[in-house]
Design a protein around this motif. Structure first.
Motif, PDB file in Angstrom:
ATOM      1  N   ASP A 303       0.847  -1.203   0.000  1.00  0.00           N
ATOM      2  CA  ASP A 303       0.000   0.000   0.000  1.00  0.00           C
ATOM      3  C   ASP A 303       0.879   1.248   0.000  1.00  0.00           C
ATOM      4  O   ASP A 303       1.616   1.502   0.957  1.00  0.00           O
ATOM      5  CB  ASP A 303      -0.903  -0.022   1.237  1.00  0.00           C
ATOM      6  CG  ASP A 303      -1.902   1.127   1.242  1.00  0.00           C
ATOM      7  OD1 ASP A 303      -2.340   1.536   0.148  1.00  0.00           O
ATOM      8  OD2 ASP A 303      -2.244   1.609   2.344  1.00  0.00           O
ATOM      9  N   THR A 326      -8.459  13.037  -2.274  1.00  0.00           N
ATOM     10  CA  THR A 326      -8.650  11.584  -2.249  1.00  0.00           C
ATOM     11  C   THR A 326      -7.820  10.948  -1.137  1.00  0.00           C
ATOM     12  O   THR A 326      -8.289  10.058  -0.417  1.00  0.00           O
ATOM     13  CB  THR A 326      -8.267  10.973  -3.608  1.00  0.00           C
ATOM     14  OG1 THR A 326      -9.093  11.544  -4.627  1.00  0.00           O
ATOM     15  CG2 THR A 326      -8.441   9.464  -3.602  1.00  0.00           C
ATOM     16  N   LYS A 329      -9.401  11.646   2.326  1.00  0.00           N
ATOM     17  CA  LYS A 329     -10.720  11.052   2.564  1.00  0.00           C
ATOM     18  C   LYS A 329     -10.692   9.521   2.630  1.00  0.00           C
ATOM     19  O   LYS A 329     -11.748   8.886   2.711  1.00  0.00           O
ATOM     20  CB  LYS A 329     -11.696  11.513   1.483  1.00  0.00           C
ATOM     21  CG  LYS A 329     -12.025  13.012   1.574  1.00  0.00           C
ATOM     22  CD  LYS A 329     -12.935  13.451   0.437  1.00  0.00           C
ATOM     23  CE  LYS A 329     -13.246  14.931   0.518  1.00  0.00           C
ATOM     24  NZ  LYS A 329     -14.070  15.406  -0.625  1.00  0.00           N
ATOM     25  N   ARG A 330      -9.494   8.939   2.593  1.00  0.00           N
ATOM     26  CA  ARG A 330      -9.430   7.486   2.724  1.00  0.00           C
ATOM     27  C   ARG A 330      -9.933   7.058   4.098  1.00  0.00           C
ATOM     28  O   ARG A 330      -9.931   7.846   5.047  1.00  0.00           O
ATOM     29  CB  ARG A 330      -7.975   7.006   2.546  1.00  0.00           C
ATOM     30  CG  ARG A 330      -7.444   7.101   1.120  1.00  0.00           C
ATOM     31  CD  ARG A 330      -5.979   6.728   1.051  1.00  0.00           C
ATOM     32  NE  ARG A 330      -5.184   7.603   1.931  1.00  0.00           N
ATOM     33  CZ  ARG A 330      -4.260   7.185   2.782  1.00  0.00           C
ATOM     34  NH1 ARG A 330      -4.016   5.897   2.922  1.00  0.00           N
ATOM     35  NH2 ARG A 330      -3.576   8.045   3.513  1.00  0.00           N
ATOM     36  N   ALA A 331     -10.317   5.824   4.200  1.00  0.00           N
ATOM     37  CA  ALA A 331     -10.799   5.300   5.488  1.00  0.00           C
ATOM     38  C   ALA A 331      -9.704   5.392   6.541  1.00  0.00           C
ATOM     39  O   ALA A 331      -8.512   5.255   6.247  1.00  0.00           O
ATOM     40  CB  ALA A 331     -11.240   3.837   5.320  1.00  0.00           C
ATOM     41  N   GLY A 332     -10.094   5.616   7.785  1.00  0.00           N
ATOM     42  CA  GLY A 332      -9.136   5.699   8.890  1.00  0.00           C
ATOM     43  C   GLY A 332      -8.445   4.352   9.118  1.00  0.00           C
ATOM     44  O   GLY A 332      -8.981   3.302   8.805  1.00  0.00           O
ATOM     45  N   LYS A 333      -7.237   4.419   9.697  1.00  0.00           N
ATOM     46  CA  LYS A 333      -6.473   3.194   9.934  1.00  0.00           C
ATOM     47  C   LYS A 333      -5.518   3.409  11.102  1.00  0.00           C
ATOM     48  O   LYS A 333      -5.277   4.542  11.538  1.00  0.00           O
ATOM     49  CB  LYS A 333      -5.686   2.784   8.686  1.00  0.00           C
ATOM     50  CG  LYS A 333      -4.715   3.857   8.179  1.00  0.00           C
ATOM     51  CD  LYS A 333      -3.913   3.398   6.992  1.00  0.00           C
ATOM     52  CE  LYS A 333      -2.854   2.389   7.366  1.00  0.00           C
ATOM     53  NZ  LYS A 333      -1.923   2.065   6.286  1.00  0.00           N
TER      54      LYS A 333
END
Length: 337
Positions: A303, A326, A329-333
């Motif tokens: 990734d 973009t 706004k990716r999903a949290g991790k």
């Protein structure tokens, strides 16, 4: 005293040749341009790459590769990544004729186009054991302009042959230039190459007007990407918190001396990639390395969202602002996941 052939008379090759001469070694600098060789030897300048810097008067340059190689104990490659294989083939022919077997060093930072191989791999493929001893990588946070001015600099000499790395360490050490040794060649070369990708991003953020918080976020998460890909190829994780990892990343992402940063800065200000490369007048290694890193990440299923965003901007002409949105706004991790 050692006899050293330095191949490549760009800014970095010229400064390293000058430093080695000041350290008491016998040095010949090779360039494929006869006019540049004459300027260096006769005028003691290299105005295109190092304006107003005066070289040691004893430094000589030649456009004849065999002349540069005669008697060399060490051959230092400082040519652009995409020229390394071609030059190595010519060096092999010269060393075979001269019946010499020097230590080979490279101080370039990139991955070969098409094959995506590290430069030590390229050199090992092209140079049989009969024409060389060990291969050593010299890398770390180092702008030629700062070294020319005598600014304190620390680098890494990495090799699978620790004794060879120690030999190169001693060649370069002086009161402003310190070299450490390392046996993690993969990590040192991957860190050196991939930081150029992140530096393009850092320059773009500056060109767009973003502040220090943004740059810190980019560099930190960029280092995470570099580490992930390097480890996937067998690098030691700790290498990336060393000179050729975070050290090189800091200097390349924060300095106007960095071609990759300057290229990104112009992109952030709205220039096209073609115009940026034309304006630069020198190789911007990070552009080709971005493509290589993107494709290697796909191959290894690693990734690398920042690298992917920079790839989209450089190779798919996507809007920088859209790519930043973009990313955010990716999903949290988890940070260390």
């Amino acid at each position: 005293m050692k006899r050293i052939a330095v191949l490549g008379a760009g800014s970095w090759g010229t400064v390293l040749a000058n430093l080695l001469l000041k350290n008491g070694h016998e040095v010949t600098l090779w360039t494929h341009k006869p006019a540049q060789a004459a300027e260096i030897t006769q005028q003691h300048t290299n105005q295109h790459y190092l304006p107003d810097f005066v070289l040691e008067p004893e430094l000589t340059a030649t456009a004849d590769l065999k002349t540069a190689l005669v008697g060399a104990d060490v051959v230092l490659f400082v040519v652009p990544t995409n020229a390394t294989r071609e030059v190595a083939k010519k060096v092999v022919a010269g060393l075979t004729e001269l019946q010499q077997r020097p230590i080979i060093v490279h101080a370039s930072k990139g991955l070969e186009q098409q094959t995506h191989k590290r430069l030590s791999e390229v050199l090992a493929e092209e140079m049989p054991d009969a024409t060389r001893q060990a291969i050593v990588v010299l890398s770390g946070p180092s702008h030629a302009e700062d070294v020319a001015a005598g600014d304190i600099t620390s680098l890494t000499a990495a090799s699978n042959d620790l004794a060879a790395a120690e030999t190169i360490q001693q060649l370069f050490m002086n009161d402003y230039f310190r070299v450490y040794t390392n046996t993690d060649v993969i990590g040192v070369e991957m860190g050196a190459a991939l930081k150029n990708v992140i530096a393009i991003g850092a320059g773009a953020l500056h060109g767009l007007g973003y502040g220090d918080n943004t740059k810190a976020a980019l560099m930190t998460r960029g280092l995470a990407e570099i580490s992930r890909l390097g480890v996937a190829f067998g690098a030691e994780p700790l290498t990336f918190i060393g000179l050729s990892g975070v050290g090189d990343l800091i200097v390349t992402c924060t300095s106007v001396h960095s071609r990759n940063w300057r290229a990104g800065n112009q992109l952030g200000q709205g220039e096209s990639l073609a115009a940026v490369l034309k304006n630069m007048g020198m190789v911007v290694e990070g552009v080709a390395t971005t493509k290589a890193a993107y494709e290697l990440a796909q191959q290894k299923h690693v990734d690398m969202p920042i690298t992917t965003a920079i790839y989209h901007v450089l190779y798919e002409q996507k809007d920088i602002g859209t790519e930043i949105a973009t990313l955010m706004k990716r999903a949290g991790k988890m940070e260390l996941a």
